[in-house]
Design an enzyme around this catalytic site. Structure first.
Site, PDB file in Angstrom:
ATOM      1  N   GLN A 107      16.833  -8.066  46.351  1.00 56.49           N
ATOM      2  CA  GLN A 107      16.368  -6.742  45.920  1.00 56.49           C
ATOM      3  C   GLN A 107      15.694  -5.992  47.060  1.00 56.49           C
ATOM      4  OE1 GLN A 107      17.460  -5.499  42.779  1.00 56.49           O
ATOM      5  NE2 GLN A 107      18.597  -7.274  43.475  1.00 56.49           N
ATOM      6  N   ASN A 155      16.618   7.132  44.646  1.00 54.96           N
ATOM      7  CA  ASN A 155      15.393   6.916  45.419  1.00 54.96           C
ATOM      8  C   ASN A 155      14.261   7.772  44.854  1.00 54.96           C
ATOM      9  OD1 ASN A 155      15.884   9.503  46.331  1.00 54.96           O
ATOM     10  ND2 ASN A 155      16.467   8.900  48.406  1.00 54.96           N
ATOM     11  N   HIS A 177       7.888  28.619   1.633  1.00 52.97           N
ATOM     12  CA  HIS A 177       8.523  27.320   1.389  1.00 52.97           C
ATOM     13  C   HIS A 177       8.560  27.051  -0.120  1.00 52.97           C
ATOM     14  CE1 HIS A 177       7.705  26.823   5.617  1.00 52.97           C
ATOM     15  NE2 HIS A 177       8.232  25.608   5.647  1.00 52.97           N
ATOM     16  N   GLN A 191      18.612  17.710  44.925  1.00 51.76           N
ATOM     17  CA  GLN A 191      19.514  18.856  44.731  1.00 51.76           C
ATOM     18  C   GLN A 191      20.594  18.547  43.695  1.00 51.76           C
ATOM     19  OE1 GLN A 191      18.837  17.315  47.524  1.00 51.76           O
ATOM     20  NE2 GLN A 191      20.628  16.847  48.757  1.00 51.76           N
ATOM     21  N   GLU A 250      11.051  -4.490  36.697  1.00 51.35           N
ATOM     22  CA  GLU A 250      12.431  -4.110  36.363  1.00 51.35           C
ATOM     23  C   GLU A 250      13.246  -5.372  36.066  1.00 51.35           C
ATOM     24  OE1 GLU A 250      14.708  -2.746  39.684  1.00 51.35           O
ATOM     25  OE2 GLU A 250      16.213  -1.791  38.421  1.00 51.35           O
ATOM     26  N   HIS A 251      13.225  -6.322  37.025  1.00 54.35           N
ATOM     27  CA  HIS A 251      13.912  -7.601  36.823  1.00 54.35           C
ATOM     28  C   HIS A 251      12.888  -8.707  36.824  1.00 54.35           C
ATOM     29  CE1 HIS A 251      16.770  -5.149  39.267  1.00 54.35           C
ATOM     30  NE2 HIS A 251      17.549  -5.451  38.244  1.00 54.35           N
ATOM     31  N   HIS A 304      17.704  -3.419  49.060  1.00 57.32           N
ATOM     32  CA  HIS A 304      18.093  -2.099  48.549  1.00 57.32           C
ATOM     33  C   HIS A 304      17.470  -0.963  49.360  1.00 57.32           C
ATOM     34  CE1 HIS A 304      20.564  -2.720  45.059  1.00 57.32           C
ATOM     35  NE2 HIS A 304      19.789  -3.694  44.651  1.00 57.32           N
ATOM     36  N   SER A 338      14.219  -0.502  43.480  1.00 59.71           N
ATOM     37  CA  SER A 338      14.417  -1.782  42.780  1.00 59.71           C
ATOM     38  C   SER A 338      13.201  -2.696  42.880  1.00 59.71           C
ATOM     39  CB  SER A 338      15.616  -2.497  43.376  1.00 59.71           C
ATOM     40  OG  SER A 338      16.736  -1.680  43.262  1.00 59.71           O
ATOM     41  N   TYR A 373      23.940  10.050  37.926  1.00 58.68           N
ATOM     42  CA  TYR A 373      23.598  10.009  39.343  1.00 58.68           C
ATOM     43  C   TYR A 373      23.917   8.627  39.893  1.00 58.68           C
ATOM     44  CZ  TYR A 373      21.474  10.638  43.808  1.00 58.68           C
ATOM     45  OH  TYR A 373      21.307  10.737  45.170  1.00 58.68           O
ATOM     46  N   ASP A 378      23.293  -7.653  38.283  1.00 55.07           N
ATOM     47  CA  ASP A 378      23.629  -6.423  39.011  1.00 55.07           C
ATOM     48  C   ASP A 378      25.119  -6.107  38.922  1.00 55.07           C
ATOM     49  OD1 ASP A 378      21.136  -5.761  39.832  1.00 55.07           O
ATOM     50  OD2 ASP A 378      21.353  -6.430  41.907  1.00 55.07           O
TER      51      ASP A 378
HETATM   52  N1  LIG Z   1      17.022   0.905  39.160  1.00 56.07           N
HETATM   53  C1  LIG Z   1      18.334   0.750  39.332  1.00 56.07           C
HETATM   54  O1  LIG Z   1      19.071   0.482  38.412  1.00 56.07           O
HETATM   55  C2  LIG Z   1      18.924   0.952  40.710  1.00 56.07           C
HETATM   56  C3  LIG Z   1      20.293   0.746  40.959  1.00 56.07           C
HETATM   57  C4  LIG Z   1      20.802   1.000  42.234  1.00 56.07           C
HETATM   58  C5  LIG Z   1      19.918   1.462  43.223  1.00 56.07           C
HETATM   59  N2  LIG Z   1      18.604   1.621  42.919  1.00 56.07           N
HETATM   60  C6  LIG Z   1      17.651   2.153  43.858  1.00 56.07           C
HETATM   61  O2  LIG Z   1      18.099   3.452  44.155  1.00 56.07           O
HETATM   62  C7  LIG Z   1      17.658   3.787  45.444  1.00 56.07           C
HETATM   63  C8  LIG Z   1      18.812   4.364  46.219  1.00 56.07           C
HETATM   64  O3  LIG Z   1      18.285   5.069  47.294  1.00 56.07           O
HETATM   65  P1  LIG Z   1      19.169   5.661  48.451  1.00 56.07           P
HETATM   66  O4  LIG Z   1      18.239   6.398  49.338  1.00 56.07           O
HETATM   67  O5  LIG Z   1      20.011   4.590  49.014  1.00 56.07           O
HETATM   68  O6  LIG Z   1      20.187   6.666  47.743  1.00 56.07           O
HETATM   69  P2  LIG Z   1      19.972   7.990  46.867  1.00 56.07           P
HETATM   70  O7  LIG Z   1      21.326   8.492  46.567  1.00 56.07           O
HETATM   71  O8  LIG Z   1      19.065   7.726  45.733  1.00 56.07           O
HETATM   72  O9  LIG Z   1      19.237   9.007  47.829  1.00 56.07           O
HETATM   73  C9  LIG Z   1      19.891   9.645  48.877  1.00 56.07           C
HETATM   74  C10 LIG Z   1      19.536  11.103  48.840  1.00 56.07           C
HETATM   75  O10 LIG Z   1      18.137  11.277  48.995  1.00 56.07           O
HETATM   76  C11 LIG Z   1      17.901  12.544  49.577  1.00 56.07           C
HETATM   77  N3  LIG Z   1      16.919  12.437  50.657  1.00 56.07           N
HETATM   78  C12 LIG Z   1      16.837  11.487  51.606  1.00 56.07           C
HETATM   79  N4  LIG Z   1      15.829  11.778  52.455  1.00 56.07           N
HETATM   80  C13 LIG Z   1      15.280  12.938  52.032  1.00 56.07           C
HETATM   81  C14 LIG Z   1      14.202  13.747  52.464  1.00 56.07           C
HETATM   82  N5  LIG Z   1      13.473  13.421  53.531  1.00 56.07           N
HETATM   83  N6  LIG Z   1      13.910  14.880  51.783  1.00 56.07           N
HETATM   84  C15 LIG Z   1      14.610  15.206  50.680  1.00 56.07           C
HETATM   85  N7  LIG Z   1      15.672  14.480  50.228  1.00 56.07           N
HETATM   86  C16 LIG Z   1      15.975  13.358  50.881  1.00 56.07           C
HETATM   87  C17 LIG Z   1      19.198  13.038  50.136  1.00 56.07           C
HETATM   88  O11 LIG Z   1      19.576  14.147  49.402  1.00 56.07           O
HETATM   89  C18 LIG Z   1      20.185  11.920  49.902  1.00 56.07           C
HETATM   90  O12 LIG Z   1      21.415  12.428  49.434  1.00 56.07           O
HETATM   91  C19 LIG Z   1      17.091   2.521  46.080  1.00 56.07           C
HETATM   92  O13 LIG Z   1      15.688   2.595  46.040  1.00 56.07           O
HETATM   93  C20 LIG Z   1      17.583   1.409  45.172  1.00 56.07           C
HETATM   94  O14 LIG Z   1      16.668   0.364  45.088  1.00 56.07           O
HETATM   95  C21 LIG Z   1      18.101   1.412  41.699  1.00 56.07           C
HETATM   96  N1  LIG Z   2      19.547  -4.152  41.684  1.00 58.89           N
HETATM   97  C1  LIG Z   2      19.863  -2.756  41.431  1.00 58.89           C
HETATM   98  C2  LIG Z   2      18.987  -2.268  40.320  1.00 58.89           C
HETATM   99  O1  LIG Z   2      17.684  -2.319  40.640  1.00 58.89           O
HETATM  100  C3  LIG Z   2      21.292  -2.524  41.039  1.00 58.89           C
HETATM  101  C4  LIG Z   2      22.314  -2.880  42.060  1.00 58.89           C
HETATM  102  C5  LIG Z   2      23.469  -2.252  42.317  1.00 58.89           C
HETATM  103  N2  LIG Z   2      24.108  -2.941  43.290  1.00 58.89           N
HETATM  104  C6  LIG Z   2      23.379  -3.957  43.598  1.00 58.89           C
HETATM  105  N3  LIG Z   2      22.294  -3.930  42.851  1.00 58.89           N
HETATM  106 ZN   LIG Z   3      20.561  -5.077  43.304  1.00 57.32          ZN
END
Ligand SMILES: NC(=O)c1ccc[n+]([C@@H]2O[C@H](COP(=O)([O-])OP(=O)(O)OC[C@H]3O[C@@H](n4cnc5c(N)ncnc54)[C@H](O)[C@@H]3O)[C@@H](O)[C@H]2O)c1
Ligand SMILES: N[C@H](CO)Cc1c[nH]c[nH+]1
Ligand SMILES: [Zn+2]
Length: 434
Positions: A258, A213, A419, A190, A326-327, A261, A236, A128, A360
């Site tokens: 962070q 998310n 057995h 989904q 996490e970090h 994000h 994050s 993902y 990152d």
């Molecule tokens: N831990 C890590 O390594 C890492 C790395 C990169 C990003 N992140 C985190 O990932 C997250 C990315 O989030 P994002 O939202 O930008 O992208 P995402 O792709 O995780 O989520 C987007 C999707 O969420 C769904 N969505 C949004 N609103 C909705 C609702 N009301 N009901 C149901 N589904 C819904 C939709 O299907 C959409 O395609 C951020 O919190 C970021 O901090 C973590």
């Molecule tokens: N900090 C995120 C992980 O929590 C990863 C990321 C991707 N791009 C930038 N940052």
């Molecule tokens: Zn980052």
């Protein structure tokens, strides 16, 4: 950004945990509805949710070879510096991940006995790649490369499309550099459901990895068991432990990196110096308006940003281990010595120049890391997440006969005479023939 004393933070943390549990119950209802719909209606539900949440009206979920190649050629020719940077980062990640690859083993405790562990890559993995509020080519590299190094046969990416139905060409380019096999235009719960159960378009995966998310993280939790998952890598988090040897502007900038994000990202500074806490607070306020994503950052900092003042280093370390961030950035004077005292953190950045974005994007260790306290029991994504183990056992006839009575004794104690019989039949056959 709120400044709190250690005791106040601890008390608030208990209340926040209760509030989070309540919020998650609401989220679960929505996520489960999505999962059930995709399970029952396959592609039809996948298309409908993509239209509803990502505003993209698609005719195909799969990125075609043509679309993929055009994107790759475009980035390579029009953004050569970016192409080079991704290629260099990919090589750093490959080098680091190769070192984490475990080999199986065999040993012979006695002549006629051979025991071992066979390590086999998973066959089909779904990665993902988040794409709602930002685009993450770096996550493509981080999550696909370990799978490729492990030897996974089929690596499939899912990522939300933009409203015009396209995927960021840089994400597609990173997918090719990393060695992914297919990319699907689907995000959120989904996508997780489609990978867990398969649809007309998407193959059912053996394991789903990657951050996302709250919807993605929660969906992964719900499909776990029907499919393997890596960990819960949600919004994050950053925790910076700093003292007055570190420019407050560095700490503030790292915290905000962070916070940008998402609104639910969490940035925490821990210090033992109240005057320094105020300097960091001022810097945070000064820097927020200078950043492009100020609106997201402001909300994240207001809701989840904290500067916590501890009595001494011991209390600070105890707090950090409780948060299990996490970090973790150990930025101050004693950084090297503090590393040994840290029990729970996804990634530890040591010294004032090891700024979080280095990890990152470039250094090599994975940026997909456990969040929300799960670093207590989870590890960074790695080659080991894409491999599984089988035990191997070989006993010669002589060795089995040596130990037959011992095994039969245990089997009979369990009342499992079938057995015992499987061993006895060989022993008796041997007694009769000798
Ligand atoms: N831990 C890590 O390594 C890492 C790395 C990169 C990003 N992140 C985190 O990932 C997250 C990315 O989030 P994002 O939202 O930008 O992208 P995402 O792709 O995780 O989520 C987007 C999707 O969420 C769904 N969505 C949004 N609103 C909705 C609702 N009301 N009901 C149901 N589904 C819904 C939709 O299907 C959409 O395609 C951020 O919190 C970021 O901090 C973590
Ligand atoms: N900090 C995120 C992980 O929590 C990863 C990321 C991707 N791009 C930038 N940052
Ligand atoms: Zn980052």
């Amino acid at each position: 950004m709120q400044i709190l004393r250690y005791e106040t933070y601890k008390q608030n943390a208990v209340n926040t945990e209760k509030a989070t549990q309540l919020m998650q119950r609401n989220l679960d209802e929505q996520v489960l509805e999505i999962i059930r719909a995709v399970q029952e209606h396959g592609d039809e539900a996948a298309f409908a949710y993509t239209k509803k949440f990502d505003k993209a009206d698609l005719s195909s979920l799969l990125v075609s070879d043509e679309e993929w190649n055009i994107a790759f050629d475009k980035v390579k020719s029009e953004q050569p510096a970016l192409f080079q940077a991704l290629t260099e980062a990919a090589e750093n990640i490959r080098q680091y991940q190769r070192r984490t690859k475990e080999e199986g083993f065999q040993f012979s405790p006695q002549p006629g006995i051979r025991l071992g562990q066979k390590i086999t890559p998973l066959e089909r993995v779904g990665v993902y790649v988040p794409g709602g509020k930002a685009s993450y080519p770096s996550t493509v590299l981080m999550d696909v490369i370990p799978a490729v190094v492990a030897g996974v046969e089929q690596v499939v990416i899912t990522t939300p499309p933009r409203p015009d139905g396209t995927i960021d060409p840089v994400v597609l380019t990173a997918a090719k550099i990393a060695g992914a096999d297919q990319v699907f235009k689907i995000g959120g719960a989904q996508a997780v459901a489609a990978l867990a159960y398969g649809t007309e378009s998407l193959p059912k995966a053996d394991k789903i990895v990657g951050p996302g998310n709250a919807f993605v993280a929660r969906a992964k939790k719900w499909v776990f068991g029907d499919v393997a998952i890596d960990m819960i890598a949600g919004p994050s988090e950053i925790c910076a432990f700093a003292d007055n040897t570190v420019p407050p502007s560095y700490v503030a900038a790292d915290l905000l990196s962070q916070a940008e994000h998402a609104e639910d990202a969490a940035s925490i500074c821990v210090t033992t110096d109240a005057a320094y806490a105020e300097k960091v607070q001022k810097e945070v306020e000064r820097q927020i308006p200078l950043l492009e994503r100020a609106a997201i950052i402001r909300e994240s900092i207001q809701t989840n940003g904290k500067i916590i003042i501890c009595e001494d280093e011991a209390q600070a370390i105890e707090l950090i281990n409780t948060i299990a961030p996490e970090h973790l950035q150990l930025m101050g004077n004693n950084a090297e010595e503090q590393v040994e005292k840290i029990k729970h953190a996804g990634a530890i950045f040591i010294g004032p120049y090891s700024s979080e974005p280095l990890g990152d994007y470039f250094a090599g260790p994975n940026h997909t890391l456990p969040t929300n306290g799960t670093a207590r029991f989870s590890s960074p994504l790695g080659v080991y997440d894409f491999m599984k183990k089988s035990s191997t056992i070989h006993y010669s006839k002589e060795r089995l006969l040596d130990y037959a009575d011992t095994i039969i004794t245990i089997a009979e104690a369990e009342g499992l005479t079938g057995h015992a019989n499987a061993i006895r039949i060989r022993k008796e056959n041997n007694d009769a023939s000798s």
